[in-house]
Structure formats: structure tokens, C-alpha cells
Design a protein around this motif. Structure first.
Motif, PDB file in Angstrom:
ATOM      1  N   ILE A 293      32.592  27.648  32.876  1.00 19.80           N
ATOM      2  CA  ILE A 293      32.844  27.494  34.032  1.00 19.80           C
ATOM      3  C   ILE A 293      32.898  25.945  34.405  1.00 19.80           C
ATOM      4  O   ILE A 293      31.932  25.167  33.990  1.00 19.80           O
ATOM      5  CB  ILE A 293      31.753  28.119  34.902  1.00 19.80           C
ATOM      6  N   ALA A 295      33.341  23.004  37.295  1.00 24.13           N
ATOM      7  CA  ALA A 295      33.510  22.875  38.715  1.00 24.13           C
ATOM      8  C   ALA A 295      33.442  21.330  39.495  1.00 24.13           C
ATOM      9  O   ALA A 295      32.759  20.484  38.940  1.00 24.13           O
ATOM     10  CB  ALA A 295      32.576  23.733  39.335  1.00 24.13           C
ATOM     11  N   THR A 297      32.852  19.724  43.309  1.00 22.89           N
ATOM     12  CA  THR A 297      32.469  19.818  44.740  1.00 22.89           C
ATOM     13  C   THR A 297      32.736  18.381  45.560  1.00 22.89           C
ATOM     14  O   THR A 297      32.042  17.302  44.996  1.00 22.89           O
ATOM     15  CB  THR A 297      31.089  20.349  44.769  1.00 22.89           C
ATOM     16  N   HIS A 319      34.716  23.081  47.261  1.00 25.44           N
ATOM     17  CA  HIS A 319      34.325  23.441  45.949  1.00 25.44           C
ATOM     18  C   HIS A 319      35.247  24.202  45.320  1.00 25.44           C
ATOM     19  O   HIS A 319      36.009  25.296  45.767  1.00 25.44           O
ATOM     20  CB  HIS A 319      33.056  24.394  46.105  1.00 25.44           C
ATOM     21  N   GLN A 321      36.075  26.088  41.334  1.00 21.17           N
ATOM     22  CA  GLN A 321      35.308  26.148  39.856  1.00 21.17           C
ATOM     23  C   GLN A 321      36.548  27.337  39.267  1.00 21.17           C
ATOM     24  O   GLN A 321      37.215  28.101  39.772  1.00 21.17           O
ATOM     25  CB  GLN A 321      34.071  26.970  40.173  1.00 21.17           C
ATOM     26  N   GLU A 346      37.169  32.562  39.043  1.00 22.21           N
ATOM     27  CA  GLU A 346      37.839  31.348  39.476  1.00 22.21           C
ATOM     28  C   GLU A 346      38.064  31.428  40.856  1.00 22.21           C
ATOM     29  O   GLU A 346      38.445  32.638  41.461  1.00 22.21           O
ATOM     30  CB  GLU A 346      39.247  31.228  38.676  1.00 22.21           C
TER      31      GLU A 346
ATOM     32  N   GLU B  53      28.009  30.847  44.220  1.00 21.85           N
ATOM     33  CA  GLU B  53      28.859  30.125  43.414  1.00 21.85           C
ATOM     34  C   GLU B  53      28.356  30.016  41.905  1.00 21.85           C
ATOM     35  O   GLU B  53      26.990  29.709  41.731  1.00 21.85           O
ATOM     36  CB  GLU B  53      29.185  28.592  43.839  1.00 21.85           C
ATOM     37  N   ALA B  55      28.585  28.171  39.460  1.00 26.80           N
ATOM     38  CA  ALA B  55      28.444  26.798  39.095  1.00 26.80           C
ATOM     39  C   ALA B  55      27.303  26.127  39.878  1.00 26.80           C
ATOM     40  O   ALA B  55      27.172  24.979  39.837  1.00 26.80           O
ATOM     41  CB  ALA B  55      29.853  25.845  39.451  1.00 26.80           C
TER      42      ALA B  55
END
Lengths: 400, 70
Positions: A293, A295, A297, A319, A321, A346, B53, B55
């Protein structure tokens, strides 16, 4: 081999950080040794003084669908309907002029759709799940420039126990416009294992070790910036154990995760005071882990003071990812690792929020408080993979 | 590697900034200039993001379990 290398790097980082913390502590103690006395170490003898009391209530209302939920047709996505009531209380008090304590008590009352659906993996235990935590942080201002903090916490749910221990040290520059903070933390989780059909298989545990470095800097009389890097390694059972993955035979298999996860995050923050008595805050974050992952943000908050006692805030967060390499909505039975958790898919997420806050000077006339704080906030969080959450939060607090 | 270089440059830039005396910091003391207005609100935000999330974590905040709200 790469995981061995990563573990070695992590070990070195944790070792260096811990050594730095210990050396700092011993240097501070040595510096203060002559003459050594309780007062020299703990500061002036003073009664415990209450600094602030804050209570916040938050309501999360989530709806959407995901393939890990059993509350849906076989092979299809199930409901992710979920409601959470979360009251929290925080008390901050001072013990002398060097020691400060923070006690924090959050309670979660969770109602979720997935565990309610038959076959019920965790029976009534998680249909209405209550969780309570107690977190205690003690900060010791060793010198004008150095502050050491120790954090202990315990989290209790019906089938879950978690313990956290953290240590950090902050070093301020001579004119106090730059602060460097280094911290380490260790969290141990211990919980019951249920498979997707609801059978219990004893206990499992999870370890989370973290190290972080933060640098904050006053950039101008109206600007402040911060840079933070954190590294976390997790090992053990990394799933909730009862999540399901649809299979290509039309059935549902238990999800399974790798036994180790390494996470990196780099965060930058900037706050700028604006000439019309407002402020802008910008937040950026880059994240990368061994699940595959990656990401990004970004968050922007605009604040405007309406009077000396009132300000409002509008916020926007974006955000994005990539998904975990083992995310799937159709797996072959027995495949490991495999997950259908929509949080690891995703996705893109947006949050829009607004808040109004009141800091009313009460001049010791109301419960002896100098200031009474009130705020109300609303946020709408929505994702590209069919999930949204409405959040309502309000707080009342007193500064003494 | 490129990211590491950029971060290093940013860190060096930060370290080269001149001092701002206490008398000139009145605006920085405004609650609006705090990155987090209160820690309970920070927890509220992190709770939503860390449970929704994949992440989350890795930035010094707890990335462990808690809350069976998967």
C-alpha cells in the motif's frame, strides 16, 4: 532476505533511539546531581493543581458495502452498516512545576451489521461491542530545554486486551523556536480467535513497535511548521480473524494476513496566521508499507475568528491509496494471504467538515474555571468504494 | 532516494530559519495555530481514518488493534 534486512534496520533504529533517550535521561540527572534532593529533581513542592478538564462525545454513523462483510448475498458484498457512540474524558493536572499528568478515558459502544448476520461469527459478543481504555501520560520537564514523557495505557473489550507503553523525549532550542522529539512505543494486543464460521480457536496476539522523530520549527511570527517521520513494525495475527473472503466455489473462506508488516509514514504540517484574524493549516502525508500500500493524504483547514471568544473552521481532506497485493474479491480456498477487506482496497476518500468553537472567559466565576470551552463539529467522510461515514462531535471543557 | 533528498533539503531549510523572539509570538499562541486544537479531537479523527483506511499508522500513532469495528 529483504525482511531480515528490514528487521535489522528497525532494530538499529529502536536501539539508537532508546540509547539516546537513556543517555539524555542520565545526562539530565547528572547535571542536576549537586545538590541532589527531592526538590532538585521534582521541582518545588506544591499541591496537585488541576489544569484542564475536557469531555467530548462523538457519534459515527457508517453505511456502505464490502466483500469482507457477511451481511450480504453469497459471493457478493455485504453491508458495512455500523454505528459507534464514543464518549471521552481527559483530565490534565500538574504536580509541582516540573511534572504534568494527563489521564484519558475513551469508551466505545459499537453496533455493526456484519457480526449480526448468521452464521454469526462472534455471537452476541460483537453485535453490541463495548470497549474502554485508560491512558496515562506523565511528562517531566527535566530542564528548560528537555522534557521526558512516559505513557502507559490499557484497552479492554469483551474478546480483546491491549497494552501500550511509550517513551519520548523533547529537546527545545535555546530560544524555544525549534523542538525535536523522539519517541518509541510498544503495543501488545491479545484476543480470541474466531473463524468465519464462528468457531473459536483459542487466542492470538499481535505486537506493534514504533519509533518516531518530529521536528517543529517557528518559521516566522505568523508561521509554524512540523516534519514527522514514523516507522512501525507489526507482527503476529494482523487480522480480526473472523473476516471473510468470497471464494470461486461460491463459499466464503477466512481471510488471512502476512505475519509481519512494516509501515513508514512521513508527515508535514504548516500553520499560517492570516491578516484577517484567521488561520490556514496544511497537512501532507506520504505512506508506504510491506502490504504494497502506497498512500498520499492532503488536508486543508481554514479557520476564522469571529470574536475574541468564537472561531469557525472549515476543512477538506483528500486521501488516495493503492490496494494490498493480496486483496481479492474471489479467492481459491486455502489461499494465503488473502483479504476482501474494503479498507485495504485501492480507494480514494474525501472528508468535508465544519466546526464552531467557543472559548468563553469565565474569570473563575464558573466552577473556578478561567475559560469554558464549547464546540460542535460535523464531518462527512466518503470513499470511492461504496462507503460513507457521518460524524457528529461536541465537547465541553474547562481551563483552570 | 529522490524523496529522501527532498526531505533532507526541507529539514536543512528548517534548521536554517532565524529565531523568532517570544515577544513576536502572540499570533502563534492563538488556539487556531495549534496543529491539533485538542487531543480528544485528534483521537476522533485518527479513529475514523485508522479504522477505514489501510494506510493508517506508521507516524508515531498507535497502529495496533482496539475497536472491533472492522
Amino acid at each position: 532476505m529483504p525482511s531480515v534486512k528490514r528487521s535489522l534496520v528497525l532494530f538499529v533504529l529502536v536501539f539508537v533511539t532508546t540509547t539516546l533517550l537513556v543517555l539524555t535521561g542520565s545526562a539530565v540527572v547528572r547535571a542536576e546531581m549537586a545538590p541532589i534532593s527531592d526538590e532538585a529533581i521534582l521541582g518545588r513542592r506544591e499541591p496537585i493543581v488541576l489544569e484542564s478538564l475536557l469531555a467530548r462525545y462523538t457519534y459515527f454513523a457508517q453505511d456502505g458495502s464490502g466483500y469482507q462483510s457477511k451481511a450480504g448475498p453469497p459471493g457478493g458484498p455485504g453491508s458495512e452498516w455500523l454505528h459507534v457512540h464514543e464518549p471521552q474524558v481527559e483530565v490534565v493536572f500538574r504536580q509541582g512545576d516540573r511534572i504534568r499528568h494527563r489521564l484519558w478515558l475513551p469508551i466505545d459502544i459499537v453496533t455493526a451489521a456484519s457480526p449480526v448476520t448468521k452464521p454469526d461469527a462472534v455471537s452476541a459478543a460483537s453485535r453490541y461491542n463495548q470497549a474502554v481504555a485508560l491512558d496515562w501520560t506523565t511528562s517531566y520537564r527535566a530542564t528548560r530545554a528537555v522534557t521526558l514523557s512516559l505513557r502507559e495505557g490499557v484497552h479492554v473489550e469483551r474478546m480483546f486486551r491491549s497494552y501500550v507503553l511509550g517513551l519520548s523525549a523533547s529537546f527545545a532550542s535555546e530560544n524555544e523556536d525549534r523542538t525535536f522529539t523522539v519517541g518509541v512505543s510498544q503495543t501488545n494486543d491479545w484476543f480470541d480467535v474466531y473463524d468465519v464460521t464462528g468457531r473459536r480457536h483459542g487466542h492470538a496476539n499481535r505486537s506493534t513497535s514504533g519509533v518516531s522523530f518530529a521536528l517543529s520549527q517557528v518559521l516566522s511570527p505568523t508561521t509554524i511548521g512540523e516534519l514527522n517521520y514514523g516507522l512501525t513494525v507489526q507482527a503476529g495475527e494482523l487480522g480480526n480473524t473472523w473476516g471473510g473472503v468470497p471464494t470461486n466455489t461460491g463459499d466464503r473462506d477466512s481471510e488471512s494476513y502476512p505475519g509481519r508488516r512494516l509501515r513508514h509514514a512521513l508527515v508535514g504540517r504548516l500553520a499560517q496566521f492570516l491578516p484577517w484574524n484567521g488561520a490556514a493549516r496544511v497537512f501532507g502525508r506520504f505512506y508506504d508499507d510491506t502490504y504494497g500500500i502506497v498512500a498520499f493524504t492532503m488536508e486543508l483547514e481554514l479557520l476564522q475568528r469571529l470574536s475574541r471568544a468564537i472561531y469557525v473552521r472549515a476543512s477538506y481532506r483528500a486521501h488516495v491509496q493503492s490496494g494490498a497485493t493480496f486483496y481479492t474479491t474471489r479467492t481459491t480456498p486455502g489461499t494465503s494471504p488473502a483479504t476482501a477487506d474494503s479498507d485495504l482496497q485501492e480507494l480514494g476518500a474525501r472528508t468535508l467538515g465544519a466546526k464552531i468553537a467557543f472559548d468563553i472567559p469565565t474569570g473563575n466565576t464558573f466552577l473556578g474555571a478561567r475559560t469554558t470551552h464549547l464546540d460542535v463539529a460535523y464531518e462527512r467522510y466518503f470513499r470511492t468504494n461504496d462507503l460513507h461515514v457521518d460524524v457528529i462531535s461536541c465537547a465541553v471543557g474547562f481551563r483552570f | 532516494m529522490k524523496r529522501l533528498v527532498l526531505c533532507s533539503i526541507f529539514a536543512i531549510q528548517l534548521s536554517c530559519v532565524g529565531g523568532v523572539g517570544p515577544a513576536r509570538r502572540a499570533k502563534l499562541a492563538d488556539p487556531m495555530m495549534q496543529f491539533s486544537e485538542d487531543s480528544l479531537e485528534t483521537h476522533r479523527k485518527q479513529k475514523l481514518e485508522s479504522t477505514r483506511e489501510g494506510a493508517a499508522g506508521g507516524d508515531g500513532a498507535a497502529a495496533g488493534g482496539g475497536c472491533a469495528c472492522q
